[in-house]
Write a protein that holds these residues in place. Structure first.
Motif, short mmCIF file in Angstrom:
data_model
loop_
_atom_site.label_atom_id
_atom_site.label_comp_id
_atom_site.label_asym_id
_atom_site.label_seq_id
_atom_site.Cartn_x
_atom_site.Cartn_y
_atom_site.Cartn_z
N ILE A 131 -4.53 6.36 -14.52
CA ILE A 131 -3.41 6.46 -13.57
C ILE A 131 -3.57 5.43 -12.46
N PHE A 132 -4.77 5.30 -11.92
CA PHE A 132 -5.01 4.30 -10.88
C PHE A 132 -4.67 2.90 -11.40
N ASP A 133 -5.17 2.58 -12.58
CA ASP A 133 -4.99 1.24 -13.11
C ASP A 133 -3.54 0.95 -13.49
N ALA A 134 -2.83 2.01 -13.92
CA ALA A 134 -1.43 1.81 -14.33
C ALA A 134 -0.56 1.37 -13.16
N HIS A 135 -0.95 1.72 -11.93
CA HIS A 135 -0.15 1.37 -10.76
C HIS A 135 -0.76 0.24 -9.93
N SER A 174 -1.55 -5.71 -6.79
CA SER A 174 -1.95 -7.07 -7.16
C SER A 174 -0.79 -8.05 -7.15
N GLN A 175 0.43 -7.56 -7.39
CA GLN A 175 1.58 -8.46 -7.49
C GLN A 175 2.42 -8.53 -6.22
N THR A 176 2.29 -7.52 -5.35
CA THR A 176 3.18 -7.51 -4.18
C THR A 176 2.45 -7.55 -2.84
N CYS A 177 1.12 -7.37 -2.85
CA CYS A 177 0.40 -7.37 -1.57
C CYS A 177 0.31 -8.78 -0.99
N CYS A 196 -1.17 -9.16 2.25
CA CYS A 196 -2.21 -9.16 3.29
C CYS A 196 -3.63 -9.16 2.72
N ARG A 197 -3.76 -8.96 1.41
CA ARG A 197 -5.05 -8.95 0.72
C ARG A 197 -5.94 -7.76 1.12
N VAL A 198 -5.44 -6.89 1.95
CA VAL A 198 -6.20 -5.69 2.33
C VAL A 198 -5.89 -4.54 1.39
N CYS A 199 -4.65 -4.46 0.94
CA CYS A 199 -4.22 -3.30 0.13
C CYS A 199 -5.03 -3.16 -1.16
N CYS A 200 -5.33 -4.29 -1.82
CA CYS A 200 -6.09 -4.22 -3.07
C CYS A 200 -7.47 -3.62 -2.83
N ALA A 201 -8.12 -4.01 -1.73
CA ALA A 201 -9.43 -3.47 -1.40
C ALA A 201 -9.34 -1.98 -1.11
N MET A 202 -8.27 -1.56 -0.45
CA MET A 202 -8.09 -0.14 -0.16
C MET A 202 -7.91 0.66 -1.45
N GLY A 203 -7.13 0.11 -2.39
CA GLY A 203 -6.93 0.79 -3.67
C GLY A 203 -8.23 0.95 -4.43
N SER A 204 -9.03 -0.10 -4.45
CA SER A 204 -10.33 -0.05 -5.14
C SER A 204 -11.27 0.95 -4.48
N THR A 205 -11.23 1.01 -3.14
CA THR A 205 -12.09 1.94 -2.41
C THR A 205 -11.71 3.38 -2.70
N TRP A 206 -10.41 3.67 -2.71
CA TRP A 206 -9.93 5.03 -2.99
C TRP A 206 -10.42 5.49 -4.36
N LYS A 207 -10.23 4.63 -5.36
CA LYS A 207 -10.67 4.97 -6.72
C LYS A 207 -12.18 5.14 -6.79
N TRP A 257 0.82 -1.21 0.00
CA TRP A 257 0.00 0.00 0.00
C TRP A 257 0.86 1.26 0.00
N ALA A 258 1.87 1.28 0.84
CA ALA A 258 2.76 2.45 0.90
C ALA A 258 3.45 2.66 -0.45
N ASN A 259 3.86 1.58 -1.09
CA ASN A 259 4.52 1.69 -2.39
C ASN A 259 3.54 2.19 -3.46
N TYR A 260 2.31 1.73 -3.38
CA TYR A 260 1.27 2.14 -4.34
C TYR A 260 0.98 3.64 -4.20
N VAL A 261 0.80 4.10 -2.96
CA VAL A 261 0.51 5.51 -2.73
C VAL A 261 1.68 6.37 -3.21
N ALA A 262 2.90 5.92 -2.95
CA ALA A 262 4.08 6.67 -3.39
C ALA A 262 4.13 6.77 -4.90
N ALA A 263 3.83 5.68 -5.58
CA ALA A 263 3.83 5.68 -7.05
C ALA A 263 2.75 6.60 -7.60
N MET A 264 1.58 6.59 -6.96
CA MET A 264 0.48 7.45 -7.39
C MET A 264 0.86 8.92 -7.24
N ARG A 265 1.47 9.26 -6.13
CA ARG A 265 1.80 10.66 -5.88
C ARG A 265 2.90 11.16 -6.81
#
Length: 287
Positions: free
Chosen positions: A245-249, A254-257, A259-270, A212-220
C-alpha cells in the motif's frame, strides 16, 4: 497389508483385530471407538508403552469391549505406538486427524505418539497461514504446554474475534489473557496507521508543496477504516501487505513533490511502522 492377531480363539467373543499388520500377539482386550468400531489390543503392551492405561493385572478378563471416546482411525494409529515398531508416517494426516491423534497420545501418555505428533505439529506450525488451523494448533499448544508451537501460530490469529478465541480456550484462561495482551501490540500498531508519528515531521514540507498532504489522503482512502481491517493487514506479523500500500502511492511523492522533503517523510513513516512491527514480542513473553 493385513491386520494383526484376531480375537476369535481367545474367548473374547468379538471379531476384532489388532490394527498393527502382522502382529502375532494374542488379542486379550477389545476397545470400542466412538464410531462403534471394535479394535483388538494387548493389555501388557498398553501397560508397557503408556502410563495412561491400567496395568495388565488390574484389568478384568471381561469379554465386553471397553468404550473409549476416540474414533476408530485415531485409536488404530494410537495403538500402533504400543508395539515395537516404527510409528506410522504422519505427513499424510490432515490437521484435524493429526491433532486428534496428538490429543489421544497426551491423554493416555503414549510417549512415542506424543513425541512424534508434537514434532510434526512443531514443523507444521511454521507453515501455517490460515486462522482456523492456527487456532487449532494454538489450542493444542496451550493445553499441553508446547509454547514454541503457540509462538509460531499466534501471529496468524491477531485478526480473530476475541469471543471466538475465548470459546476455543475454555478452561485455559491464562493462555487466553496472554493472547489478548499479545494481540494488543497489533491493535496499537493499528492506531499508528491512522495517525502519523510525530517524528515523521522532522522538517515540514515547504515552498507550498502539497505532495505530502495528497499522499496522506491517498493512504487513508486505501487503508481499512476499522481496527479489524488493520489487523488483517498485519496478520502473520508480516509487513508485505502494508508495504504494498505504501509503495502503490509513493508515486504521489516521487512525481509531484517539489521540496524534496515529502519523499523522506514517506520513507520515515513506512520505516517506523516496519520497525514497530518487527519489535512485537512473541506470545510466550506474555505468559
Amino acid at each position: 497389508m493385513s491386520e494383526g492377531a484376531h480375537a476369535p480363539g481367545n474367548g473374547l467373543g468379538h471379531n476384532a483385530a489388532c490394527p498393527v499388520p502382522s502382529c502375532s500377539i494374542p488379542v486379550d482386550l477389545i476397545l470400542r471407538s466412538s464410531d462403534q468400531e471394535l479394535i483388538g489390543a494387548h493389555k501388557a503392551n498398553l501397560e508397557h508403552f503408556s502410563d495412561g492405561f491400567p496395568s495388565a493385572d488390574s484389568v478384568s478378563d471381561s469379554k465386553e469391549p471397553v468404550d473409549l471416546s476416540e474414533n476408530g482411525t485415531t485409536l488404530k494409529l494410537l495403538l500402533s505406538g504400543t508395539h515395537k515398531q516404527r510409528l506410522p508416517i504422519l505427513s499424510g494426516l490432515g490437521s484435524d486427524q493429526l491433532l486428534a491423534l496428538a490429543e489421544a497420545g497426551e491423554k493416555y501418555f503414549v510417549y512415542g505418539v506424543m513425541a512424534a505428533c508434537s514434532e510434526h505439529i512443531r514443523a507444521e506450525s511454521r507453515l501455517v497461514k490460515d486462522g482456523r488451523t492456527a487456532t487449532a494448533y494454538f489450542a493444542y499448544a496451550a493445553k499441553f504446554g508446547y509454547v514454541d508451537v503457540a509462538d509460531a501460530v499466534a501471529p496468524f490469529m491477531v485478526d480473530l474475534d476475541t469471543t471466538y478465541m475465548k470459546s476455543r480456550l475454555i478452561g485455559y484462561d491464562t493462555a487466553f489473557l496472554a493472547w489478548m495482551r499479545y494481540r494488543e501490540q497489533f491493535v496499537e500498531l493499528s492506531d499508528a496507521l491512522t495517525s502519523i508519528p510525530a517524528n515523521v515531521y522532522v522538517v515540514a514540507p515547504r515552498d507550498g508543496c502539497t505532495a505530502w498532504a495528497n499522499y496522506v489522503a491517498a493512504m487513508r482512502v486505501t487503508l481499512p477504516m476499522t481496527v479489524k481491517g488493520h489487523l488483517k493487514l498485519l496478520r502473520g506479523a508480516s509487513f508485505d501487505r502494508l508495504e504494498g500500500i505504501f509503495d502503490a502511492h509513493y508515486y504521489v511523492l516521487s512525481q509531484t513533490c517539489r521540496c524534496r522533503v515529502c519523499c523522506a517523510m514517506g520513507s520515515t513513516w513506512k520505516a517506523e511502522l516496519r520497525k514497530d512491527l518487527l519489535a512485537t514480542k512473541p506470545f510466550s513473553s506474555f505468559l
